[in-house]
Design an enzyme around this catalytic site. Sequence first.
Site, PDB file in Angstrom:
ATOM      1  N   GLY A 240       0.802  -1.218   0.000  1.00 34.62           N
ATOM      2  CA  GLY A 240       0.000   0.000   0.000  1.00 34.62           C
ATOM      3  C   GLY A 240       0.839   1.273   0.000  1.00 34.62           C
ATOM      4  O   GLY A 240       2.060   1.248   0.159  1.00 34.62           O
ATOM      5  N   HIS A 241       0.156   2.399  -0.167  1.00 29.21           N
ATOM      6  CA  HIS A 241       0.847   3.681  -0.273  1.00 29.21           C
ATOM      7  C   HIS A 241       1.602   4.014   1.017  1.00 29.21           C
ATOM      8  O   HIS A 241       1.167   3.705   2.127  1.00 29.21           O
ATOM      9  CB  HIS A 241      -0.135   4.804  -0.629  1.00 29.21           C
ATOM     10  N   ASN A 242       2.770   4.606   0.838  1.00 30.61           N
ATOM     11  CA  ASN A 242       3.628   5.083   1.935  1.00 30.61           C
ATOM     12  C   ASN A 242       4.213   3.962   2.803  1.00 30.61           C
ATOM     13  O   ASN A 242       4.723   4.228   3.894  1.00 30.61           O
ATOM     14  CB  ASN A 242       2.891   6.081   2.822  1.00 30.61           C
TER      15      ASN A 242
END
Length: 337
Positions: A240-242
């Site tokens: 997922g993002h980050n």
Amino acid sequence: MRRTLADLLPTVGGRIIGDGSVAIERVSAVDDARCDALTFATDATYLKRALASDAAAVLTDEALAAAQEHPHKPLLVVGDVRPALARLLHEFEHPIPRGHFHHPTAAIESSAQIGADVYIGAHVYVGERAIVGTRCTLLAGSIVSADTQLGEECTLHPRAAVLENSRLGNRVVLHAGAVVGSAGFGWAFTNGRLERIPQIGNVELEDDVEIGANTCVDRAQTGSTHIGRGTKIDNLCQIGHNCRIGKHTALAGQCGLAGSTIIGDHVQVGGQVGFIGHLTVGSRVKIGGASIVWGDIPDDSFVSGCPARPHKEELRREVMVRKLPKLFARVDALERK
């Protein structure tokens, strides 16, 4: 490619017991070995089976070979079977095309920079201002979008995609269908409906990272989704993002990392492990397959289960759960009495 057992000796070192001129056309596990195969044995049980198989010869170690007075098959004897086997499999692996080649169906924007000796296969797209380093291989249908950077000797297998503003180090491998840099899953409820939160960050993969087939690494909302040097991620995973993953970490298939998960260096994660996000996993951690990680995990831990807990504690819990039917029966009997 036809070779003799003696031809393989320089690859692994060691020595040959028996006829080194036997023909070897493949490397096979003992159950699949045919008369043209080299099979391998890492313990006495497998060596017995290998010697009884149809294989032409057996790769084994010094200790096991010493116990064989008169082996009736040639033995390729090494100090450690597994690294020797890895080197042999490289010899038999299907070669990936290398060197300068641009297929006529490839589309390369005029502002893209293509290094020396880059192989570009059929229907590849290289976007505006993209930079492709020397000796990269872009196989059929792969995509290098605008403003991306690929280091040297990267390999994109068919239909792999590196999307806008992503950064890849040297010798990065993306297997078929992998997507690096797709938009993170960012949404907010506004007046009873979902409104998309733009994901304007990027993805950074350090040197020697390998991403499995159909795995997705989402770009950050802001900043970078980061994967450290030498990390290997299996097929069908979601990053997922980050998220931030450290160096030389391995994630098996179908793992899912919700946004902002942080994983340290030298971590081993079994298949189908889920991370709820916004948590930190330390370095040198082992996580058993199908676990669900709900909270932070300190360095040097071994956890498993749902929720993930220290592995020995999880084993004790499983033992207790299996005893519950008998316990219920005893309580029921006492109540009736």
